[in-house]
Write an enzyme that holds these catalytic residues in place. Structure first.
Site, PDB file in Angstrom:
ATOM      1  CG  ASP A  15      16.100  48.486  64.389  1.00  0.00           C
ATOM      2  OD1 ASP A  15      16.034  47.729  63.403  1.00  0.00           O
ATOM      3  OD2 ASP A  15      16.207  49.720  64.285  1.00  0.00           O
ATOM      4  CD  GLU A  60       8.831  53.111  62.675  1.00  0.00           C
ATOM      5  OE1 GLU A  60       8.943  51.918  62.367  1.00  0.00           O
ATOM      6  OE2 GLU A  60       9.680  53.975  62.366  1.00  0.00           O
ATOM      7  CG  ASP A  88      14.022  50.384  58.404  1.00  0.00           C
ATOM      8  OD1 ASP A  88      13.215  50.245  59.335  1.00  0.00           O
ATOM      9  OD2 ASP A  88      15.263  50.355  58.567  1.00  0.00           O
TER      10      ASP A  88
END
Length: 749
Positions: free
Chosen positions: A455, A347, A344
């Site tokens: 999300d 990015e 997670d």
């Protein structure tokens, strides 16, 4: 500007563009070398187009024209569009499947706001298909830095691609979308074959705070007879958010916990974030510092980013030494019985840095009682915090020692973290198939991980978004995908959970996940009716596992993605370009999820020929129709001349083989199905330990002729009877027979 042309896979052309005297970094997406370099004339002949090298370049026989112009920032590529052409895909981007009329950005961003106006999300998958009933072609922009795509927004009939940097590669595919997907697999790698339990139901929440809470969730699934294969642990299992650690107070005996879950048939999946807490005495931080494996600022000083643990360091995954070092740490949790990993925040997400925090403080000092000006300043501060571009704040170093601004390579940070995880897991348990999830990605990610869409929120509008988003991602060649069922943010309602679970039951990755501070949304969190309907949807999923596992194997063989937009199968039918609220899962089943509150049905478009309504077992003609769908029904249909394989009674997945097996078909002429089985866990299938059988049903004047070809592979399936339930539109044919690896055939009258 220098252009070169290369041929791949007989008919794919790469246009390689670079500034004079400059070089460009390979992203790692493409894994094969070109077959030959072409001159301008050769490239034109291969594509069947006109002038590929001059100012105007015809890239399709439909008359689309392309030109490439160089500017100070990089390049602009313009492609003209015809009125009847749709532009499908563009990966993880918001809006309809047909992207004409908006602007999209390829710059991986932690963006939990999935509203229609958002131009960028977690992944960059710049593959798009330009389609009309007469002609189809596709393009893939291989560029790890920033780019934007104006798809007919500024000029309704022009695609304008703005590309930062010194160069890029543009791959051109001429042919149908399905042909393009198969070539993308050959170009960037086939999807992984994941363990069979990956296709089961997964339960997650931020967070199940301790061992007792996790076990209570598991026990509820088993006591309530709701199938489940995995429970995911979010960040609170860690010691002070330090990656690869356990909180000894809340999770004092992780090996015991995972063993108890395993005894109930439930796997443990743990979240991993890239941010390493900058704390003296923390071994991973100290190792990374000593070996110079973290990202740095341009002046060579540490890049100090704040995420969950506070001040942190980010591994430089562009460098193979950093990837290998990071990957070896997954073994710590594997030894504790963790079966899968969820990468997670890659990015990478950054809350703030000392520099950005100072900027925000200086802006805040300008806040005064000035009416509308103060209100505007509040908005600027919030926007600055949320969208601060850290890409120019630090650099990464490739294996040749070349330094790159993070902005130039940002879109492959998560891709390389997923690669690091995959390679590390493989080394730790070499004969077991890895289960590896990522939030951020780039083309080729199917070689390393499951991609989930990040999300989202518990909103009906976002349920429709996810239906479209999954299809758009699949058009980039990413096969094993899913979303947070029920929605991550906001409070879910019982009705929304039912409808989202019905949709999720037909996705490759099927996980319910919700955020801290929101209403719980486990299947039993609402009322008895909701619990029962959610159970039915999950049971439907498990009944389809023989079909889904076989489709998954075909995808891993490079045949096609698991999720298939209608336009992928019927590109000659322009109505499929807009029927993006329904999709195919595999070659045979079409799903039309209900995504509006209080609905008792929905409009459905059925392309091709006749279909079998799998709820009523009645034949439905092609075209537009209304499907009745009270809360206990999800409309789904079986394509004419198709077979699917089913099972029953599962609470979890023990293997990739099935003790009970039923073939359900709608056969007017001839149907075939490829049934694949193996142990569901290991790499033994690569050594021939698998079972594949081709089942053929012919509708003859004497009845239905069923032929089961002899088994290929050495895997031994359980002794079992196989049931056949075949509809031909007029009559139902049923038969039960003992299975045999030697093959058999029979007639059903």
């Amino acid at each position: 500007m220098k252009k070169r042309f290369f041929r791949y896979l007989n008919s794919v052309v790469k246009v390689s563009v670079v500034r004079e005297g400059k070089t460009k970094l390979k992203s790692g997406a493409v894994i094969i070398e070109p077959e030959e370099e072409l001159d301008e004339l050769g490239a034109c002949q291969l594509l069947g187009v006109l002038d590929l090298g001059q100012a105007r370049t015809f890239v399709s026989r439909a008359g689309n024209e392309m030109n490439v112009a160089e500017n100070d920032a990089g390049y602009v590529v313009n492609i003209t569009l015809q009125k009847n052409q749709a532009v499908l895909g563009l990966g993880e981007t918001m809006g309809p499947l047909n992207k004409r009329g908006s602007i999209y950005e390829m710059y991986n961003t932690d963006e939990p706001d999935h509203s229609p106006s958002k131009r960028r999300l977690y992944s960059s998958l710049p593959v798009f298909h330009i389609v009309s009933p007469e002609e189809q072609f596709a393009l893939f922009l291989d560029h790890p830095g920033y780019s934007s795509f104006d798809i007919g927004f500024e000029n309704r009939d022009t695609i304008k691609i703005s590309i930062e940097g010194d160069g890029f590669d543009l791959f051109i595919f001429v042919g149908s979308p399905s042909d393009t997907i198969r070539r993308i697999f050959k170009l960037t790698g086939n999807p992984l074959l994941f363990p069979a339990w990956s296709l089961g139901y997964h339960q997650s929440r931020w967070s199940y705070a301790n061992e007792e809470a996790v076990l209570e969730i598991a026990e509820n699934f088993r006591r309530r007879r709701i199938p489940c294969d995995a429970i995911h642990l979010d960040i609170d299992y860690m010691d002070d958010f330090k990656v690869f650690t356990w909180d000894k107070n809340r999770f004092p005996n992780p090996s015991s916990l995972t063993a108890k879950l395993s005894s109930m048939g439930i796997k443990t999946v743990a979240i991993i974030d890239p941010g390493v807490k900058a704390q003296d005495g923390f071994d991973i931080y100290e190792e990374g510092q000593k070996k110079d494996l973290f990202c740095l600022r341009k002046d060579g000083s540490p890049f100090r980013a704040a995420v969950w643990p506070g001040e942190s360091r980010l591994p430089d995954f562009l460098n193979s030494a950093a990837r290998e070092w990071w990957g070896q740490h997954y073994d710590r949790l594997i030894k504790n019985g963790v079966s899968g990993f969820w990468n997670d925040m890659n990015e990478p997400a950054i809350f703030y840095t000392p520099e950005s925090l100072l900027e925000l403080k200086l802006m805040a000092e300008e806040l005064h009682d000035s009416g509308i000006e103060t209100e505007f300043l509040f908005g600027k501060i919030i926007s600055k915090k949320k969208y601060y571009d850290h890409g120019v704040d630090f650099v990464q170093k490739d294996d040749d020692g070349n330094t790159h601004s993070h902005r130039e390579v940002r879109n492959i940070y998560g891709f390389n973290m997923a690669r690091s995880a995959y390679e590390g897991i493989r080394k730790s348990k070499s004969d077991l198939r890895p289960f590896n999830i990522t939030r951020s990605s780039y083309p080729g990610i199917q070689r390393y991980a499951v991609l989930w869409t990040g999300d989202n929120a518990s909103q009906w509008e976002q349920l429709l978004n996810e239906i479209r988003l999954i299809q758009s991602i699949s058009l980039a060649g990413v096969s094993f995908t899913g979303c947070d069922v029920g929605g991550f943010g906001d409070d879910c309602s019982g009705e929304l959970l039912v409808r989202w679970t019905q949709f999720g039951a037909f996705l490759p990755f099927f996980r319910n996940h919700s955020a801290i501070g929101t209403r719980n949304q486990e299947p039993w969190a609402f009322d008895k009716e909701v619990e029962e309907l959610v159970r039915e949807a999950i049971e439907l999923r498990y009944s389809l596992l023989p079909y889904l596992y076989s489709v998954h194997k075909q995808s891993a063989n490079g045949e096609m993605t698991m999720v298939r937009p209608l336009a992928l199968i019927w590109p000659g039918d322009s109505e499929t370009y807009y029927a993006d609220d329904q999709f195919m899962i595999g070659p045979s089943i079409m799903v039309a999820p209900v995504y509006q509150r209080n609905s008792e049905g929905r409009h459905v478009y059925l392309p091709g020929e006749e279909w079998l309504d799998l709820n009523t077992r009645k034949v439905v003609n092609s075209g537009h129709s209304w499907a009745k769908a009270p809360l206990n029904i999800i409309p789904y249909f079986l394509k004419k001349d198709s077979l699917i394989a089913m099972t029953d009674g599962l609470q979890f997945v023990k293997s990739g083989s099935w003790k009970t097996l039923k073939f359900l078909g709608f056969v007017k002429d001839r149907a075939e199905f490829y049934l694949y089985e193996d142990d569901g866990l290991t790499e033994a299938y690569k050594r021939g330990e698998y079972s594949s059988k081709t089942i053929i049903v012919d509708n003859t004047s004497n009845g239905l002729k069923v032929e089961v070809k002899p088994q290929e592979g050495s895997f031994k399936c359980d002794e079992r009877r196989i049931e056949f339930e075949i509809h031909d539109g007029r009559k139902l044919y049923k038969r039960s027979i003992i299975d045999s690896p030697d093959g058999y055939e029979f007639l059903i009258y």
